[in-house]
Scaffold this motif. Structure first.
Motif, PDB file in Angstrom:
ATOM      1  N   ASP A 158      66.015  91.801  77.592  1.00  0.00           N
ATOM      2  CA  ASP A 158      66.124  92.274  76.212  1.00  0.00           C
ATOM      3  C   ASP A 158      67.422  93.070  76.096  1.00  0.00           C
ATOM      4  N   LEU A 159      67.684  93.602  74.924  1.00  0.00           N
ATOM      5  CA  LEU A 159      68.958  94.278  74.735  1.00  0.00           C
ATOM      6  C   LEU A 159      69.042  95.576  75.533  1.00  0.00           C
ATOM      7  N   THR A 160      67.892  96.211  75.771  1.00  0.00           N
ATOM      8  CA  THR A 160      67.888  97.408  76.609  1.00  0.00           C
ATOM      9  C   THR A 160      68.290  97.071  78.037  1.00  0.00           C
ATOM     10  N   MET A 161      67.693  96.006  78.589  1.00  0.00           N
ATOM     11  CA  MET A 161      68.053  95.592  79.941  1.00  0.00           C
ATOM     12  C   MET A 161      69.526  95.205  80.009  1.00  0.00           C
ATOM     13  N   ARG A 162      69.986  94.471  79.020  1.00  0.00           N
ATOM     14  CA  ARG A 162      71.402  94.097  79.009  1.00  0.00           C
ATOM     15  C   ARG A 162      72.302  95.319  79.070  1.00  0.00           C
ATOM     16  N   ASP A 163      72.013  96.304  78.230  1.00  0.00           N
ATOM     17  CA  ASP A 163      72.856  97.495  78.192  1.00  0.00           C
ATOM     18  C   ASP A 163      72.775  98.289  79.487  1.00  0.00           C
ATOM     19  N   GLU A 164      71.581  98.358  80.077  1.00  0.00           N
ATOM     20  CA  GLU A 164      71.428  99.090  81.330  1.00  0.00           C
ATOM     21  C   GLU A 164      72.163  98.384  82.469  1.00  0.00           C
ATOM     22  N   LEU A 165      72.105  97.054  82.487  1.00  0.00           N
ATOM     23  CA  LEU A 165      72.842  96.318  83.512  1.00  0.00           C
ATOM     24  C   LEU A 165      74.333  96.571  83.401  1.00  0.00           C
ATOM     25  N   ARG A 166      74.846  96.495  82.202  1.00  0.00           N
ATOM     26  CA  ARG A 166      76.275  96.724  82.016  1.00  0.00           C
ATOM     27  C   ARG A 166      76.666  98.124  82.457  1.00  0.00           C
ATOM     28  N   GLN A 167      75.826  99.103  82.157  1.00  0.00           N
ATOM     29  CA  GLN A 167      76.124 100.478  82.566  1.00  0.00           C
ATOM     30  C   GLN A 167      76.089 100.619  84.086  1.00  0.00           C
ATOM     31  N   ILE A 168      75.108  99.989  84.722  1.00  0.00           N
ATOM     32  CA  ILE A 168      74.991 100.077  86.179  1.00  0.00           C
ATOM     33  C   ILE A 168      76.189  99.434  86.867  1.00  0.00           C
ATOM     34  N   TRP A 169      76.575  98.233  86.425  1.00  0.00           N
ATOM     35  CA  TRP A 169      77.744  97.595  87.045  1.00  0.00           C
ATOM     36  C   TRP A 169      78.982  98.475  86.912  1.00  0.00           C
ATOM     37  N   ARG A 170      79.147  99.084  85.750  1.00  0.00           N
ATOM     38  CA  ARG A 170      80.328  99.930  85.544  1.00  0.00           C
ATOM     39  C   ARG A 170      80.261 101.185  86.418  1.00  0.00           C
ATOM     40  N   GLU A 171      79.073 101.760  86.550  1.00  0.00           N
ATOM     41  CA  GLU A 171      78.929 102.955  87.383  1.00  0.00           C
ATOM     42  C   GLU A 171      79.191 102.647  88.858  1.00  0.00           C
ATOM     43  N   LEU A 172      78.746 101.483  89.308  1.00  0.00           N
ATOM     44  CA  LEU A 172      78.924 101.136  90.715  1.00  0.00           C
ATOM     45  C   LEU A 172      80.390 100.970  91.091  1.00  0.00           C
ATOM     46  N   ARG A 173      81.242 100.719  90.123  1.00  0.00           N
ATOM     47  CA  ARG A 173      82.681 100.623  90.392  1.00  0.00           C
ATOM     48  C   ARG A 173      83.216 101.938  90.940  1.00  0.00           C
ATOM     49  N   PHE A 174      82.614 103.053  90.544  1.00  0.00           N
ATOM     50  CA  PHE A 174      83.122 104.384  90.898  1.00  0.00           C
ATOM     51  C   PHE A 174      82.364 105.034  92.044  1.00  0.00           C
ATOM     52  N   ASP A 175      81.319 104.372  92.556  1.00  0.00           N
ATOM     53  CA  ASP A 175      80.526 104.962  93.638  1.00  0.00           C
ATOM     54  C   ASP A 175      80.977 104.363  94.972  1.00  0.00           C
ATOM     55  N   ASP A 176      81.847 105.070  95.658  1.00  0.00           N
ATOM     56  CA  ASP A 176      82.408 104.557  96.905  1.00  0.00           C
ATOM     57  C   ASP A 176      81.391 104.511  98.039  1.00  0.00           C
ATOM     58  N   SER A 177      80.250 105.182  97.857  1.00  0.00           N
ATOM     59  CA  SER A 177      79.222 105.116  98.895  1.00  0.00           C
ATOM     60  C   SER A 177      78.488 103.785  98.884  1.00  0.00           C
ATOM     61  N   VAL A 178      78.592 103.053  97.779  1.00  0.00           N
ATOM     62  CA  VAL A 178      77.984 101.724  97.676  1.00  0.00           C
ATOM     63  C   VAL A 178      79.061 100.685  97.951  1.00  0.00           C
ATOM     64  N   ARG A 179      78.831  99.873  98.993  1.00  0.00           N
ATOM     65  CA  ARG A 179      79.829  98.878  99.395  1.00  0.00           C
ATOM     66  C   ARG A 179      79.323  97.443  99.256  1.00  0.00           C
ATOM     67  N   ALA A 180      78.036  97.283  98.968  1.00  0.00           N
ATOM     68  CA  ALA A 180      77.461  95.961  98.713  1.00  0.00           C
ATOM     69  C   ALA A 180      76.209  96.145  97.869  1.00  0.00           C
ATOM     70  N   VAL A 181      75.875  95.109  97.095  1.00  0.00           N
ATOM     71  CA  VAL A 181      74.782  95.203  96.125  1.00  0.00           C
ATOM     72  C   VAL A 181      73.854  94.009  96.288  1.00  0.00           C
TER      73      VAL A 181
END
Length: 258
Positions: A30-53
């Motif tokens: 749904d649109l909530t999931m879509r928006d949350e996914l987009r936010q998560i992908w963008r946040e993961l760009r800045f989290d250097d502790s995460v190296r694979a998903v």
């Protein structure tokens, strides 16, 4: 606060798990999931502790069944500015160049291919089944077809898209075709995908991310012209929503699995 996507990260291994968390709706977007996914992908760009998903779906019935048919998607009153709600739902569309491994169990269909198409490889258990319902309900499979044409032989993609709900590609067939890179026992896909992600996360991030970017660059040259045509083809070929709903309401439940 109820969320449609869960994010967990293991700082020791460098692996984050993104879980589509609407099992009661077969993890439809749904649109909530879509928006949350987009936010998560963008946040993961800045989290250097995460190296694979790892990307997976909650429950055992489905990885994702595409766009939730109950979602109301606002559209501009112009044939030149149609908005596809899932076009920027995947990691690559949000400029995330960390490796993403998809873990699939149960159904993966329709709009799920936006996510699988932007994952770097797919691990599935033997319950996995892949199909695209668009043509059955009077819709053009455009973006999904373009992405899947990068993952499977042309004739197999054409058959899956054109046969609609009459056929599903089983896990073994998907493995043989190269859509799935590893096949596990039921319930084992997440653990296997996480193990792969853990290995990758242990390598120097710069080399890994450069490799992800290089691999995607080879596909962008094919995806871009297909996407350029997609919106026009959808606008021309989709039946009115009322007719789509009629076809969906009268859908048959029988199918064969290849």
């Amino acid at each position: 606060m109820t969320t449609a996507v869960r994010l967990t990260a293991d700082k020791d291994t460098g692996v984050a798990v993104v879980t589509l968390d609407r099992p009661e709706r077969l993890n439809a977007v749904d649109l909530t999931m879509r928006d949350e996914l987009r936010q998560i992908w963008r946040e993961l760009r800045f989290d250097d502790s995460v190296r694979a998903v790892v990307l997976t779906g909650a429950g055992d019935r489905a990885f994702c069944t595409g766009l939730d048919r109950s979602a109301v998607v606002p559209q501009p009153d112009s044939p030149y500015m149609a908005d596809d709600p899932l076009l920027r739902v995947g990691p690559k569309a949000n400029d995330l160049w960390k490796p993403v491994v998809a873990a699939v169990q149960g159904m993966a269909c329709g709009g799920a291919f936006y996510l699988l198409g932007e994952s770097d490889f797919v691990v599935a258990d033997t319950t996995a089944a892949f199909f695209d319902p668009h043509t059955t309900y009077g819709m053009v499979s455009a973006y999904e077809s373009v992405l899947m044409a990068q993952r499977m032989p042309y004739g197999e993609v054409a058959r899956m898209m054109l046969m609609g709900t009459a056929e599903r590609i089983g896990a073994r067939r998907a493995y043989d075709l190269g859509l799935v890179s590893e096949l596990t026992e039921p319930g084992g896909a997440l653990a296997a995908a996480t193990a792969c992600a853990g290995v990758i996360a242990g390598y120097p991030a710069e080399g890994v991310q450069g490799t992800v970017r290089a691999l995607w660059a080879t596909r962008e040259s094919s995806v871009a012209p297909g996407f350029a045509q997609a919106a026009h083809l959808v606008a021309l070929g989709n039946l009115p929503e009322e007719r789509q709903a009629e076809l969906f309401a009268g859908r048959r439940r029988s199918f064969r699995t290849r």
